[in-house]
Design a protein around this motif. Structure first.
Motif, short mmCIF file in Angstrom:
data_model
loop_
_atom_site.label_atom_id
_atom_site.label_comp_id
_atom_site.label_asym_id
_atom_site.label_seq_id
_atom_site.Cartn_x
_atom_site.Cartn_y
_atom_site.Cartn_z
N GLN A 1 0.57 -1.30 -0.09
CA GLN A 1 -0.13 0.00 0.08
C GLN A 1 0.90 1.08 0.16
OE1 GLN A 1 -2.58 -0.43 3.43
NE2 GLN A 1 -4.22 -1.18 2.38
N MET A 2 0.28 2.32 -0.54
CA MET A 2 0.98 3.67 -0.42
C MET A 2 -0.21 4.84 -0.08
SD MET A 2 2.88 3.74 -4.15
CE MET A 2 1.37 3.73 -5.17
N GLN A 3 0.58 5.49 0.83
CA GLN A 3 -0.33 6.75 1.19
C GLN A 3 -0.19 8.11 0.57
OE1 GLN A 3 -2.58 6.78 3.94
NE2 GLN A 3 -2.87 8.90 3.11
N ALA A 4 -1.21 8.74 0.22
CA ALA A 4 -1.02 10.03 -0.41
C ALA A 4 -0.63 11.35 0.84
CB ALA A 4 -2.30 10.41 -1.14
N VAL A 5 0.21 11.86 0.38
CA VAL A 5 0.96 13.08 1.26
C VAL A 5 1.15 14.05 0.30
CG1 VAL A 5 1.79 11.42 3.18
CG2 VAL A 5 3.17 12.24 0.93
#
Length: 506
Positions: free
Chosen positions: A124-128
């Protein structure tokens, strides 16, 4: 036409002695010899594997490429770009082996268009928000992001996953229009980060992992972006001409001690139940004997496509449960009835129903004894066969059915044999050792020339549901889950129906 519509069981009649029938049979293990071509996916391929990969995954895939090529000598040809662009390119060209977009939503699009088959989750990747080290513009909120003196970059919503998901998120919040009016756009998320790095912009919306190899930048977490998470998966394209090699590499990427290790090092949140790496992994499957005709072809094809081995142990479910409780644990269990899955539910917490089977009364062709229902099995002088209550689901279910029909006492007086499998009862019927038997409809599939089947009406207990589950301690839970998917496929459904089962997996 289903074979069951004409009724029942195979063509070879075996004479089985009563002593053999009464004793517990040895477990039946099938470990199909696999050809060198099937078990050696690491041999030098005729052409490289072609992988379409989202730009956000480029840093980690380059490391994995280096590892894989060094370990196996298999060349990889990787095409990087925005997820939507890669999907559109493949849709036109229909070439390539694997598709690795930034978010699984693109795989769902590909699945709808019948472009992919197996899908293996990776991370998973998180938007920042990406800003220069020290956050010189002191950007901490959406209002700060929209300030006049702040230059904002985004990835193109029509091409890149993060752009598409950002637009969807802020549209839902009713805040997309001011954000869109404020933004300049780049083709990929990597270009957004690079422009901030060289000072061409003040802030950009990126995946957190893009910043890991960029010490000049730092992440700012925006509340509006907290729910914006990308699920990264790799899928096998239908266009591949080397599916076994493609799956070998996909399994390598998903393995906890190979690709997952690299994903974690580069800042991704990895999946919780990754497989251990094995060049040719082996799954151990415990399955009720009555399921064998319905699942053998599916498992054999699964082995060939994946380049793996599935060791099958077929037996009465009571016997299998005893073995599991004694410590003989498989990777997956396909039970003949929910009751025998529940007995080991601590080991298999998430079973799924696949099929149903019903008990019937088997009689000789033409029904010479005039048996019409369960009560008739109590006629004086009849020789009746049933399943063993402790050794198989069929026997347990038979006792429940006799009890529900209030005929248990009179029928049990005529029971001449109790066996751990229905096939044994069928053999006894065909040799004339029994006048009637209570067995599964699937046990009799295909033998209309020798046997008739009488349905047991209006009794709920006469129907068994067959669940499949993956063991919590399996070393290959993802591989076992793909076997489950194969057993739930449309092709598998046809095999079950042809063997007299009902379908439940939908």
């Amino acid at each position: 036409m289903n074979r069951i519509s004409v009724l029942m069981v195979g063509s070879i009649a075996a004479l089985v002695g009563l002593v053999l029938l009464l004793r517990t049979p040895p477990e039946r293990t099938i470990k199909r010899p696999t050809s060198k071509a099937e078990t050696a996916p690491v041999a030098a391929p005729q052409k490289p594997l072609i992988v379409f990969c989202a730009a956000s995954n480029r840093p980690v895939l380059e490391v994995i490429r280096r590892d894989y090529e060094a370990e196996f000598g298999v060349a990889l040809q990787i095409e990087y770009g925005p997820s939507q662009t890669l999907l559109a390119t493949h849709e036109v060209s229909r070439t390539g082996d694997l598709f690795l977009p930034a978010d699984e939503s693109y795989i769902e699009q590909a699945r709808t268009k019948q472009l992919v088959q197996e899908v293996l989750p990776l991370a998973q990747m998180q938007a920042v928000l990406a800003v220069a080290k020290g956050n010189p513009k002191t950007i901490k909120s959406l209002a700060d992001l929209l300030a006049d003196d702040v230059k904002l970059l985004q990835a193109n919503p029509e091409a890149a996953a993060i752009g598409m998901l950002t637009k969807a998120q802020f549209t839902k919040l009713g805040k997309w229009e001011p954000l869109a009016a404020k933004s300049a756009y780049k083709t990929t998320v990597n270009e957004v980060a690079n422009d901030i790095k060289v000072g061409s912009a003040d802030v950009g919306i990126v995946w957190d992992v893009v910043l890991v190899p960029m010490p000049e930048l730092e992440a700012v977490r925006l509340p509006e972006l907290e729910s914006l998470v990308a699920n990264v998966s790799i899928s096998v394209l239908n266009s591949t001409t080397q599916p076994q090699r493609a799956l070998h590499f996909a399994r390598y990427m998903q393995a906890v001690d190979r690709g997952q290790k690299r994903y974690k090092e580069l800042g991704f949140k990895v999946i919780e139940s990754a497989d251990e790496w094995a060049d040719v992994p082996e799954l151990k499957l415990f399955a009720g004997s009555m399921l064998r005709p319905a699942i053998e072809d599916t498992i054999t094809k699964f082995e060939a496509r994946e380049g793996v081995q599935v060791s099958r142990v077929y037996n009465g479910c009571g016997i299998l449960v005893t073995q599991m409780k004694a410590g003989q644990m498989p990777d997956a269990y396909f039970a003949c009835d929910n009751e025998f899955m529940q007995q080991v539910e601590d080991f298999f917490p998430r079973p799924m129903s696949v099929s149903q089977n019903e008990l019937v009364i088997l009689v000789a062709k033409g029904n010479p004894k005039g048996i019409k229902n369960l009560k008739d099995l109590g006629k004086p002088g009849l020789r009746v066969g049933i399943g063993h209550e402790k050794q198989c689901a069929m026997g347990w279910l038979t006792q429940k059915t006799l009890e529900e029909g209030r005929v248990q006492d009179i029928v049990m007086k005529n029971v001449a044999v109790q066996t751990p499998t229905g096939d044994m009862l069928v053999n006894q019927m065909k040799t004339g050792s029994l006048d009637a038997a209570v067995a599964y409809l699937s046990n009799a599939a295909g033998s209309a020339d020798t046997l008739d089947a009488i349905r047991i009406k209006d009794l709920k207990c006469s129907v068994a549901t067959q669940p499949f589950a993956v063991a919590t301690k399996s070393r290959h839970p993802q591989l076992a889950a793909r076997l489950a998917a194969a057993l739930k496929s449309a092709e598998s459904k046809e095999r079950f129906l042809n063997e007299g089962f009902r379908w439940q997996a939908e």
